[in-house]
Write an enzyme that holds these catalytic residues in place. Sequence first.
Site, mmCIF file in Angstrom:
data_model
loop_
_atom_site.group_PDB
_atom_site.id
_atom_site.type_symbol
_atom_site.label_atom_id
_atom_site.label_comp_id
_atom_site.label_asym_id
_atom_site.label_seq_id
_atom_site.Cartn_x
_atom_site.Cartn_y
_atom_site.Cartn_z
ATOM 1 C CE1 TYR A 288 -1.365 15.533 17.935
ATOM 2 C CE2 TYR A 288 0.231 16.085 19.119
ATOM 3 C CZ TYR A 288 0.012 15.272 18.485
ATOM 4 O OH TYR A 288 0.633 14.072 18.443
ATOM 5 C CG HIS B 209 3.124 8.404 15.076
ATOM 6 N ND1 HIS B 209 2.776 7.101 15.772
ATOM 7 C CD2 HIS B 209 3.381 9.385 15.414
ATOM 8 C CE1 HIS B 209 3.961 7.402 16.605
ATOM 9 N NE2 HIS B 209 4.582 8.727 16.249
ATOM 10 N NE ARG C 174 6.942 8.619 20.458
ATOM 11 C CZ ARG C 174 7.133 8.803 21.397
ATOM 12 N NH1 ARG C 174 7.214 8.331 22.739
ATOM 13 N NH2 ARG C 174 7.600 9.902 21.548
ATOM 14 C CE LYS D 102 11.100 9.603 18.862
ATOM 15 N NZ LYS D 102 10.991 10.769 18.734
ATOM 16 C CG HIS E 204 5.656 15.053 22.631
ATOM 17 N ND1 HIS E 204 4.213 15.931 22.560
ATOM 18 C CD2 HIS E 204 5.588 14.323 21.732
ATOM 19 C CE1 HIS E 204 3.993 15.133 22.018
ATOM 20 N NE2 HIS E 204 4.435 14.255 20.622
ATOM 21 N NE ARG F 14 3.136 9.852 20.603
ATOM 22 C CZ ARG F 14 3.544 9.990 20.916
ATOM 23 N NH1 ARG F 14 2.785 9.352 21.966
ATOM 24 N NH2 ARG F 14 4.291 11.209 21.138
#
Length: 327
Positions: free
Chosen positions: A307, A272, A172, A200, A298, A275
């Site tokens: 994806y 993004h 990110r 995160k 993730h 990414r």
Amino acid sequence: MTPGAAIAGDAPPALVRAIETYVRHIALERGRSPHTVAAYRRDLLRYAAFVGGLGREEPADITSADVAAFVTELRDPSGPLDESGAAPAPVSASSAARMLSSVRGWHRFLVEEGILVSDVAVDQKPPRQPKRLPKAISIADVERLLEACAGDDPLMLRDRALLELLYATGARVSEAIDLNVDDVIGDAARVGTAVRLFGKGRKQRIVPLGRYAQEALDAYLVRARPLVAPRGAATPALFLGARGARLSRQSAWLVIRAAAERVHLDVELSPHTLRHSFATHLIEGGADVRVVQELLGHASVATTQIYTLVTADAMREAWALAHPRAR
């Protein structure tokens, strides 16, 4: 004051104090990044201003109907016209969902801390969001974007290193600018240089760089960063702005946009983009979805599996164009 006209400065003091207690909690005890903490504070001050416009002065004054009214107001603003005569713009479903998540987290915290007896936000559902596939660009367009930063100027060397790193790692933008020099590490396992990314919740992952990104970073660290660093206070930051301070998220995004404009890249870009392209190109190249999940950081493989839908759509489109019985 009408609720639609509320701004953060109108928030009642007791609500602001409760919000500051919560954002300190998520920053210190949950390890949220400064960007996440700032977003929570911004969302909650807007919420506090709204319920303050309804006459709510304390957290205990807020009702479940107030929470529902806030979400409705976000999607269908009822405030006064601005100076140009335009009505207030609604926020997107995704933004409304994010703001509601902030609100629900705050109310849940107040109950857990014994400040409130019941959670008035627990049953409020976010607005339905349209399912959107992530936007990726082709490998050829990625190469054009990277070549837009060719040159020996210190800032151009920095920009090339930044873009190469974003595409090589799927980081990110916020993760890339949060990197320190020490986060570029040598990996004895066969992948060579890697970077230590913090996602995160400050969850750490190690992602290999690859030769192109490694060479771009080496050129930046040896030939450019030492020239820029003395202009500002000493900082461990990997990517520096023109004045020697850590590069901001906004500046990093401007680097991407400027590179696209230099090569007249007529595609839709977002922070993004690289990414999404990283993940899409890995899946197209045969990478296992769980490997891509780990590389992207993730928490759930379900997030990564979108994806696979992108590549399935590309296959269907190619079939429709090429197969003699498709039309």
